[in-house]
Design a protein around this motif. Structure first.
Motif, PDB file in Angstrom:
ATOM      1  N   ILE A 131       0.692  -1.208   0.089  1.00  0.00           N
ATOM      2  CA  ILE A 131       0.014  -0.012   0.127  1.00  0.00           C
ATOM      3  C   ILE A 131       0.777   1.304  -0.004  1.00  0.00           C
ATOM      4  CG2 ILE A 131      -1.695   1.396   1.332  1.00  0.00           C
ATOM      5  CD1 ILE A 131      -2.840  -1.547   2.180  1.00  0.00           C
ATOM      6  N   LEU A 132       2.105   1.197   0.862  1.00  0.00           N
ATOM      7  CA  LEU A 132       2.661   2.350   0.894  1.00  0.00           C
ATOM      8  C   LEU A 132       3.422   2.636  -0.575  1.00  0.00           C
ATOM      9  CD1 LEU A 132       4.345   1.814   4.434  1.00  0.00           C
ATOM     10  CD2 LEU A 132       2.803   3.590   3.683  1.00  0.00           C
ATOM     11  N   PHE A 133       4.040   1.625  -1.148  1.00  0.00           N
ATOM     12  CA  PHE A 133       4.752   1.787  -2.259  1.00  0.00           C
ATOM     13  C   PHE A 133       3.711   2.099  -3.440  1.00  0.00           C
ATOM     14  CE2 PHE A 133       9.162   0.837  -1.830  1.00  0.00           C
ATOM     15  CZ  PHE A 133       9.174   0.236  -0.651  1.00  0.00           C
ATOM     16  N   THR A 134       2.669   1.806  -3.404  1.00  0.00           N
ATOM     17  CA  THR A 134       1.602   2.132  -4.316  1.00  0.00           C
ATOM     18  C   THR A 134       1.100   3.659  -4.236  1.00  0.00           C
ATOM     19  OG1 THR A 134       0.505   0.045  -4.394  1.00  0.00           O
ATOM     20  CG2 THR A 134      -0.718   1.591  -5.083  1.00  0.00           C
ATOM     21  N   LEU A 135       1.161   3.894  -2.910  1.00  0.00           N
ATOM     22  CA  LEU A 135       0.972   5.378  -2.668  1.00  0.00           C
ATOM     23  C   LEU A 135       2.028   6.283  -3.234  1.00  0.00           C
ATOM     24  CD1 LEU A 135      -0.632   5.196   0.963  1.00  0.00           C
ATOM     25  CD2 LEU A 135      -1.724   5.982  -1.305  1.00  0.00           C
ATOM     26  N   GLN A 136       3.345   5.742  -3.025  1.00  0.00           N
ATOM     27  CA  GLN A 136       4.431   6.624  -3.506  1.00  0.00           C
ATOM     28  C   GLN A 136       4.492   6.771  -4.930  1.00  0.00           C
ATOM     29  OE1 GLN A 136       7.616   5.034  -5.233  1.00  0.00           O
ATOM     30  NE2 GLN A 136       8.168   7.129  -5.212  1.00  0.00           N
ATOM     31  N   GLN A 137       4.173   5.357  -5.680  1.00  0.00           N
ATOM     32  CA  GLN A 137       4.320   5.093  -7.124  1.00  0.00           C
ATOM     33  C   GLN A 137       3.263   6.320  -7.876  1.00  0.00           C
ATOM     34  OE1 GLN A 137       6.360   2.613  -8.649  1.00  0.00           O
ATOM     35  NE2 GLN A 137       5.890   3.899 -10.659  1.00  0.00           N
ATOM     36  N   THR A 138       2.048   6.263  -7.099  1.00  0.00           N
ATOM     37  CA  THR A 138       1.065   7.357  -7.742  1.00  0.00           C
ATOM     38  C   THR A 138       1.346   8.568  -7.170  1.00  0.00           C
ATOM     39  OG1 THR A 138      -0.413   6.350  -6.071  1.00  0.00           O
ATOM     40  CG2 THR A 138      -0.477   5.487  -8.190  1.00  0.00           C
TER      41      THR A 138
END
Lengths: 303, 303, 303
Positions: free
Chosen positions: B195-202
């Motif tokens: 979830i954290l990495f997805t938030l960072q990617q987007t």
């Protein structure tokens, strides 16, 4: 006059086939699918103790058809989950059905007249999925009849065809039965519908796709609403299968007693029983109808 | 001064995120994964009597994350096995752990200080896999949030999410439990990390990818080393979940007694138990921690 | 003279490798595969009561190799089903074997000399599938040795490697065994054949593909016909494995008593037992051979 009414019917069918499914019809599909998840024994406790597993099961119920069709056609299983709005809508429905204070949402959608509307709308989505699935398969395999029928079938049946996996996710394992062995009405109807739509796609059935969508939807809506309202376990196909199956798959005229004494006396139909067979299987009950039955008993106890 | 130290930290994080994983870090990943396979009851006997099945299970333990991610994204399941050097390295580790004379290799890697180093390095690989998986999913689905989270999750959790299948390969079948029902710390952490990495990617989380990799790796390394060293079964998420989950997923405020009397009294968290609930599930133990526990008992008997 | 006979043999092998498989050889493959489905306990009753499930199982028996290879290589699982003529031929064979009046078709194909011809022709198809599968995998992964071996293996073994799933479709669940744990002769031979064909494809084995196809086919035909005719359970690999496996996978020279007392005394081979081990597993019987055995008992009772 007849030409005018034919044109009107044709236009009606065409308009009907182009009605956008998102968000209203998809919402109904999600509501009915997750309602039937809630009817499963232990589903409420699962949502409390293991909400992640409960949510995943709900997603399988809502999007299982897309997952299976993608598996068959070699596309990413998770492809449909790129539609964030659909997934969020399904998640909201799951949350409201399982966690709404005082079960308000659940009680509203379970009110029979309201529920019948949702059931009818779910059938609109089911038939549209079958048609779209076959069109998609036809695009990849122009002459792949079996491919088209299989794709339409899984699009129509959805999670039912992967019921063992969905149950396993919930920690339930019942290997002695599956949806192919004991086909419910929606699964059977999806198979027959997939055959009809394939015949239409390959121009063997001389009707327009819009007309076929309209007619088949009316058939599905009528029977599903009737079966849901009456909590009936019968299927409109039983009579026809009762005549055809003993002829096609019945006693092998004295040739199978070596291998299986029971084999000769069944004359069984798809999961049902032919007339007069001593070892008949229980009539195939719709998973939804069975859940309805146990739900009715529970509500009666609670009243 | 602060700017200089920020630049140094930034460069450190960037260098850290570019450290090649093969062969040293991958070797650690293989060693720890196959060690945990060896801890499973019957695994040693399996390697003697059915070496092919043992080798396949070891490959699932080492490469399960790639297989699951490929399944989700519609790529060949066997794609990662085209890296002959990785497969040969994993095979060598499997052979040494199970068949080294006098178990020398096993005893070396099990020496606690050495093992803790391997555990720490495995977590470096895990976090890198999550980040790469999300980047890969983002490449195919620019706005597919759920797709990115799911891909990162399976890349981080690996074989744990397919534990039923891996056990079936060994002739073991435990349908009553699975990693979604009873999430271990690494699986849960992989989900939160995804979830954290997805938030960072987007771009919703305003940190660089290198910094997030560095910070999350330090978190994972610290906790996994601590849990391994202390043979603890707790999870750093329990406290937070103990507050959030009863609010989100707790008692449905009197509305669920019709369907499930137990449902109202649990207020359960993910596989754990809220305070005071009479039918609490056992705390979710890391599969590795459980195996550690039974391994400790066996070594004590043998001493 | 020798050069001429070598050229003739080379041409013979080349012509042999180009013999079209459809329809005659494919027909034999379908007949033998579906015969072995019929031997399974309950298969005849399944065909009467649940013809759809029976037909699907028959399709898995006939096309399981293509489905598994497509799964590994990320292609549509249903791809081979676009060959309508193959599917219709397999369906016709299924119908005749299960539903022909007086079991005439079944009795004809079971007549031993006739059956041995079909068994021989099935092996021709098996070997050709392995070769084609490896060529196909090589096309995608020029240096993927493990990919090529795995693809060849699943193409040769077919439904055996998915036996748990095929049984589940019939409502049977036996998790304690699977084809990897207890490898039958065809599965083992397919693995060894896949290794040989991969060595040939990557030019490590200095023979032409046509020659290897010819030689390996002759080997498979000879042994399968011999095993079928004698209802033998032995395997030509047992002797070799009896020497190699104790060396590679035998007692871990005193180092495994901590973890598994049984582990040290087995020295087992692939699903078989080495000499003198007290807890030896039953020799791996070919699923076909076991079915042959139970079929023979049934026909003896019926005579």
């Amino acid at each position: 006059m007849e030409l005018l009414s034919a044109l009107s019917l044709g236009e009606l069918a065409l308009s009907f086939s182009r009605v956008p499914l998102f968000p209203v019809f998809d919402l109904s599909y999600f509501i009915v699918s997750i309602l039937y998840l809630k009817y499963e024994p232990g589903a409420v406790e699962l949502s409390r103790r293991h909400p992640m597993a409960s949510w995943l099961c709900a997603m399988l119920h809502c999007f299982g058809s897309y997952i299976l069709a993608d598996l068959l056609l070699g596309e990413p299983l998770i492809d449909y989950f790129s539609n964030n709005s659909s997934v969020l809508l399904a998640t909201a429905v799951w949350y409201l059905i399982f966690f709404c204070p005082l079960d308000l949402f659940y009680k509203c959608v379970c009110f029979l007249p309201v529920k019948l509307i949702f059931v009818a709308m779910k059938e609109v989505v089911r038939v549209r999925k079958i048609a779209v699935g076959i069109h998609h398969a036809h695009h990849h395999y122009h002459h792949g009849w079996f491919v088209m029928i299989a794709t339409g079938w899984v699009k129509g049946s959805g999670v039912a065809l992967m019921s063992n996996i969905e149950q396993l996710l919930r920690g339930v394992w019942k290997p002695e039965t599956n949806e192919i062995l004991h086909m419910s009405f929606p699964t059977k109807a999806s198979l027959y519908g997939a055959i009809l739509f394939t015949l239409q796609q390959t121009r063997w059935l001389p009707v327009s796709k819009a007309s076929l969508i309209f007619i088949f939807t009316m058939f599905m809506v009528s029977f599903k609403v009737f079966l849901t309202a009456t909590h009936s376990h019968s299927s409109p196909f039983d009579v026809l299968e009762g005549y055809i199956c003993p002829v096609l798959f019945g006693t092998a005229w004295g040739g199978n007693h070596h291998h299986d004494n029971h084999g000769g006396s069944h004359g069984g139909s798809y999961g049902g029983s032919g007339p007069g067979s001593p070892h008949s299987a229980l009539p195939a009950k719709s998973k939804e109808e069975l859940s309805e039955g146990s739900r009715k008993k529970k509500t009666k106890k609670a009243d």
